[in-house]
Scaffold this motif. Structure first.
Motif, PDB file in Angstrom:
ATOM      1  N   VAL A  34      38.570  40.609  32.600  1.00 60.90           N
ATOM      2  CA  VAL A  34      37.178  40.179  32.581  1.00 60.90           C
ATOM      3  C   VAL A  34      37.002  39.081  33.624  1.00 60.90           C
ATOM      4  O   VAL A  34      37.743  38.103  33.633  1.00 60.90           O
ATOM      5  N   ASP A  90      29.046  47.330  37.771  1.00 61.20           N
ATOM      6  CA  ASP A  90      29.304  46.273  36.798  1.00 61.20           C
ATOM      7  C   ASP A  90      30.804  46.115  36.566  1.00 61.20           C
ATOM      8  O   ASP A  90      31.235  45.264  35.817  1.00 61.20           O
ATOM      9  N   CYS A  91      31.567  46.952  37.227  1.00 57.82           N
ATOM     10  CA  CYS A  91      33.015  46.770  37.285  1.00 57.82           C
ATOM     11  C   CYS A  91      33.561  47.504  38.501  1.00 57.82           C
ATOM     12  O   CYS A  91      32.924  48.413  39.023  1.00 57.82           O
ATOM     13  N   THR A 108      41.177  47.259  36.307  1.00 59.38           N
ATOM     14  CA  THR A 108      39.725  47.361  36.248  1.00 59.38           C
ATOM     15  C   THR A 108      39.181  45.974  35.964  1.00 59.38           C
ATOM     16  O   THR A 108      39.599  45.323  35.002  1.00 59.38           O
ATOM     17  N   PHE A 110      35.970  43.832  34.977  1.00 59.23           N
ATOM     18  CA  PHE A 110      34.622  43.849  34.405  1.00 59.23           C
ATOM     19  C   PHE A 110      33.883  42.620  34.913  1.00 59.23           C
ATOM     20  O   PHE A 110      34.289  41.487  34.652  1.00 59.23           O
TER      21      PHE A 110
END
Length: 165
Positions: A34, A90-91, A108, A110
């Motif tokens: 994140v 958005d990612c 990944t 986010f």
């Protein structure tokens, strides 16, 4: 840490940047991360203007250097900046290792979800602020030209988005 992609693709509808950096596994050891904050900058890569996306993940900062174009195959190049404007992002994914095809070596990221922190919104605010500051602080002409082109393209994209609603 700097991440300078050598290629760009897509995986599961996400923009996927690839570089051979094995150190990415140390900086971002989990496959899902994140990003708490993003910031934009402009710089140079191989004497060409590039956008810099600063990604703040926990205590670490990752600098994603984005040249204007990247290969998507040995024969094709894609306009990275245009994709950032037109792709709902958005990612993003970062792949690292020997080949861009190795999906097991990826993370990944986010991105912040609130509208005020959206990637395109932040890019537009950065461009506007930089152009305002360029009147008092000298920027290289190539950077000013890129910022003006980005501003025009973002505004055009926003207008097209409003018309399609």
């Amino acid at each position: 840490m700097q991440f300078i992609p050598k290629a760009l693709g897509q995986s599961n509808d996400l923009l996927t940047f690839w570089d051979h950096l094995p150190e990415m596994a140390i900086l971002l050891p989990r496959p899902l991360q994140v990003v708490s904050e993003i910031q934009w900058g402009i710089g140079e890569l191989d004497r060409q203007p590039c956008l810099i996306l600063y990604l703040f993940v926990g205590e670490d900062t990752l600098e994603l250097l984005l040249p204007r174009e990247l290969p998507t195959s040995p024969q094709e190049q894609v306009d990275v900046w245009e994709l950032l404007i037109s792709w709902r992002t958005d990612c993003v994914k970062l792949r690292y290792g020997e080949s861009p095809l190795h999906a097991e070596q990826e993370v990944t990221l986010f991105l912040p979800a609130s509208e005020s922190e959206a990637l395109l919104s932040q890019l537009y605010l950065f461009v506007q602020k930089s152009l305002t500051l360029s009147s008092t602080k000298e920027l290289p002409q190539s950077h000013q030209d890129c910022l003006i082109a980005l501003k025009e393209r973002i505004e055009e994209h926003r207008e097209q988005s409003r018309e399609s609603v």
